[in-house]
Design an enzyme around this catalytic site. Structure first.
Site, PDB file in Angstrom:
ATOM      1  N   ASP A 170       0.830  -1.215   0.000  1.00  0.00           N
ATOM      2  CA  ASP A 170       0.000   0.000   0.000  1.00  0.00           C
ATOM      3  C   ASP A 170       0.864   1.264   0.000  1.00  0.00           C
ATOM      4  O   ASP A 170       0.577   2.231   0.722  1.00  0.00           O
ATOM      5  CB  ASP A 170      -0.957   0.008   1.201  1.00  0.00           C
ATOM      6  CG  ASP A 170      -1.917  -1.163   1.183  1.00  0.00           C
ATOM      7  OD1 ASP A 170      -2.276  -1.597   0.078  1.00  0.00           O
ATOM      8  OD2 ASP A 170      -2.298  -1.640   2.259  1.00  0.00           O
ATOM      9  N   ASP A 191      -0.443  -4.104  -3.883  1.00  0.00           N
ATOM     10  CA  ASP A 191      -1.377  -2.978  -4.022  1.00  0.00           C
ATOM     11  C   ASP A 191      -0.654  -1.650  -3.828  1.00  0.00           C
ATOM     12  O   ASP A 191      -1.109  -0.777  -3.092  1.00  0.00           O
ATOM     13  CB  ASP A 191      -2.520  -3.097  -3.002  1.00  0.00           C
ATOM     14  CG  ASP A 191      -3.280  -4.409  -3.126  1.00  0.00           C
ATOM     15  OD1 ASP A 191      -3.288  -4.993  -4.222  1.00  0.00           O
ATOM     16  OD2 ASP A 191      -3.870  -4.839  -2.123  1.00  0.00           O
TER      17      ASP A 191
END
Length: 335
Positions: A170, A191
């Site tokens: 992230d 991600d």
């Protein structure tokens, strides 16, 4: 007497404009004027030694741009720009690394090294880094990968030039608002660009480091929630390299939208290209590739539900003026 002429001329011009239509345009020009410059230097040779101190010194609800020049070096701190502090420019040294770094982890809300909530923002020549991945070690008793964002961007009309975002999971929370990234570097494994932003990444480098996690990773996890939402990620003339395998993306929400256009992909992209993640309505997802090159851009084994966009759709999404810059805010930000 001669010295009064410039002053009289300015007053005549200014008073004349406020009585007619040109006033709004002139007012907007003043709003885009850099009214103040603050120097941050960790060795004490500036106005402040910490970036957050400089931000805190700016009056709330300021309507004129403030430039914060950050001298080169490593600033070990968390930085937050609240919603009531718009019109800020963060500018590092273009010749030497200027980095803002911290190692918090475990929360996409609380852990980011840098958090932007304010509208009208510019960053140049800054490295935003979350150093938690340094603590990750293999084995059953080692540190595990977890949420450790380098930056969370939730303001509208934000642009980033020659910046870097570095973490593992992230990395860049491209959360909400219209954003433009030019010649930026983003590194991660899971991600590492995610959220519901409406963003164009132009001539950026995306570097996978999935060798650190030992399993395939994901570049994007875009979170568009409905068909009428205008959000999505567009990667234009970018370069993807690093270690693999890695997917181009997976849908964070049902209407996820990601386009890779004219992007060079090294041989690290999974053959299928995209992951469905959970059970979702695949016909609602817009994942697409157009005119990409390189060994990783082989389309022969891509998922059957990847979208083929029309020329008009591609032209709209890849044109900043159409997709994110409808009011011309990019061109009006100070240099």
């Amino acid at each position: 007497m001669d010295s009064l002429i410039p002053t009289i001329f300015f007053l005549f011009f200014f008073l004349g404009t406020i009585s007619g239509a040109p006033y709004n345009e002139m007012k907007y020009d003043f709003q885009n004027y850099v009214s103040n410059t603050i120097m941050v230097d960790k060795s004490g040779r500036g106005n402040f030694t910490r970036v957050q101190q400089a931000i805190d010194s700016i009056p709330s609800n300021n309507s004129l741009w403030t430039r914060i020049l950050i001298n080169h070096g490593l600033y070990m701190e968390k930085v937050v720009i609240p919603r009531n502090k718009p019109y800020i420019i963060l500018e590092g040294d273009p010749k030497h690394d200027t980095a803002i770094e911290y190692g918090d982890f475990g929360s996409v809300i609380d852990s980011p090294t840098f958090k932007l909530f304010a509208d009208n923002f510019v960053a140049r020549n800054i490295i935003f880094k979350n150093s938690y991945d340094r603590l990750i070690t293999p084995g059953p008793n080692g540190r595990k990968t977890t949420w450790a964002p380098a930056a969370s961007i939730s303001g509208d009309k934000a642009s980033f030039y020659h910046c870097a975002f570095i973490s593992l999971q992230d990395t860049l929370s491209d959360d909400v608002g219209r954003h433009y990234y030019y010649d930026c570097f983003v590194e991660g494994a899971i991600d590492f660009i995610w959220g519901n932003g409406q963003s164009i990444y132009e001539k950026c480098q995306l570097r996978s480091v999935t060798d650190k996690i030992g399993v395939p990773g994901f570049i994007t996890a875009q979170g568009r929630k409905g068909l009428k939402e205008t959000s999505g990620y567009v990667f234009k003339d970018c370069y993807i390299n690093g270690t693999g395998p890695i997917f181009l993306g997976r849908p964070y929400r049902n209407y996820s939208r990601v386009l890779f256009a004219s992007t060079y992909m090294e041989n690290i992209i999974t053959p299928e290209g995209w992951s469905a993640w959970e059970k979702r309505s695949l016909n609602l997802i817009t994942f697409s590739e157009v005119n990409c090159k390189g060994p990783g851009a082989d389309m022969s084994h891509r998922v059957p539900w990847e979208k083929k966009l029309s020329d008009q759709e591609v032209a709209y999404l890849t044109n900043p003026a159409a997709f994110i810059d409808q009011e011309g805010w990019l061109g009006k930000q100070p240099n």
